[in-house]
Structure formats: C-alpha cells, structure tokens
Design an enzyme around this catalytic site. Sequence first.
Site, mmCIF file in Angstrom:
data_model
loop_
_atom_site.group_PDB
_atom_site.id
_atom_site.type_symbol
_atom_site.label_atom_id
_atom_site.label_comp_id
_atom_site.label_asym_id
_atom_site.label_seq_id
_atom_site.Cartn_x
_atom_site.Cartn_y
_atom_site.Cartn_z
ATOM 1 N N ASP A 107 15.728 -9.780 26.992
ATOM 2 C CA ASP A 107 14.950 -10.954 26.626
ATOM 3 C C ASP A 107 13.764 -10.573 25.747
ATOM 4 O OD1 ASP A 107 12.641 -10.623 28.403
ATOM 5 O OD2 ASP A 107 14.041 -11.058 30.029
HETATM 6 N N1 URA Z 1 16.625 -8.564 33.277
HETATM 7 C C1 URA Z 1 15.683 -9.365 32.746
HETATM 8 O O1 URA Z 1 15.010 -10.108 33.441
HETATM 9 N N2 URA Z 1 15.498 -9.313 31.412
HETATM 10 C C2 URA Z 1 16.196 -8.496 30.595
HETATM 11 O O2 URA Z 1 15.982 -8.484 29.387
HETATM 12 C C3 URA Z 1 17.169 -7.664 31.180
HETATM 13 C C4 URA Z 1 17.369 -7.717 32.533
#
Ligand code: URA
Length: 239
Positions: A107
């Site tokens: 993310d």
């Molecule tokens: N878990 C998350 O919360 N975000 C990521 O980008 C990857 C795993």
Amino acid sequence: MAQKLERLEKIMSRLGYGARRDVPHWIREGWLTVKGERPKSAAVKVYAADVELDGQPLDHPDGLTIIYHKPLGTVCSRKEEGRIIYEDFPERWLGRSPALSSVGRLDKDTSGLLIVTDDGQLNHYLTSPKHGISKTYAVTLDKPLTGTEVASFAAGTLMLEADDKPCLPAELSITGENTASLVLHEGRYHQVRRMFAAMGNHVTALERTHVGGLSLEALNLKQSEYQTVASETLKQMIV
Ligand code: URA
C-alpha cells in the site's frame, strides 16, 4: 520467456521502442540490424535477441523481471491516487507488452521489497497459495505490544473484519516495545494493518523486508532503486 520467431515490427512495438509503422524508416536509415545484417522488410520473422538498434542489443528482449525497493508514498495500481511505482523505471518499459505488473501490492504507506515482472507464470508462482511463499514485514506500532499477539497470530483463528476465513498462522517476533517482525504466508488486502487493528493496535510504519529468502538488506537497494534479474534466478533466490 521462451524465444520465438516474431515479425520485426511487432518486436519493436511490443518492447516499447515505437509504432510498427516507424520500423521501415529505421531499416532504411540502417539503424536496425538482425545478426548484423540489414533486414529486407519490417515483416521479416526473427528472434528478438538477434536484433540491434544503433548497434545495441534490444532492452530485455525475452522478458523483464525487477527486484525493486518501493518507496513510501507511491501506489502500485493506476486505480489508486498518487505517484505510481512505474515512474521509477525507464519510460520505454511502460510501452512493453506483455505489460509489467507488480507481484501483489504494497500500500501507499508501505515501503520495501516488491517484485515487478512481465512474466505471468512467475507472477502466478509467487502469489499462488499453493507455494505459500512467505513475506516478512518490519512493523512499528502506535501502542506497546502486549505479548498476546504472538499466540493470536500463530493460532490460525484470527478473523479480520469483512473476511469469511481466519488468517493462516503467522509468526510474530517482538523486536522492541513498539516494534515487531511478522512473517505471513498469504497476502490479503492491508493484511498487516488489519491484523494489528484486530488486536486493538495501530501500525504507524510498515516495511516489507523479505520475500521468501530474498532480503532487502542483503540487496542493498535504496528506496526507488531496482535491479533486473532473470525469472529463474529470482526463483532460486526466493525459495
Ligand atoms: N499489509 C499491509 O497492511 N500493507 C501492505 O502493503 C502489505 C501488507
């Protein structure tokens, strides 16, 4: 990607060099050669690895796989708002077909190790639950860890809001009052953040440090830096 015979004009367009209609001009100018010879037409069938433009071999003619250190603040999909990861790569790579795509997503507020590839089989291999390739995250939390998280995550019973199946068992190692390392064997939307939210905590910083045995630290890549790798080599580095 296995080598195959293809029309020269198709090779040049699918590797992002330009439009098929430009290729006859490049041949007339003598810029394009195949095994050192000027081709007779843009439609001639050749192997991409035998083609040179301006005396240089073509850029990754038989597939492109990248080990990348995703920086904070970038997004992996055009559906999300923000600077997209592909801006860290040469512009020509965006014109390639098959297109580059990230193996899973990180993310916007997560940095770390991300594989980007045009190899659909490799992408499937790395994401398929059958192979269960682990991903390790360095997590910083808003509140101190209580210690109960270790057993809760390991139990394989933790339900996340809006999901209908519990999370697979995950290994948490507490590394400080507010820091931990978490190994997952699946990839759900915002999984790490949601797992800690289910425990009443909040993730304030998140970095993916490993994909399988591949370690970001050992690669020595700064944020936004990347290296290209052959698909088979990558598999060996990960497993
Ligand atoms: N878990 C998350 O919360 N975000 C990521 O980008 C990857 C795993």
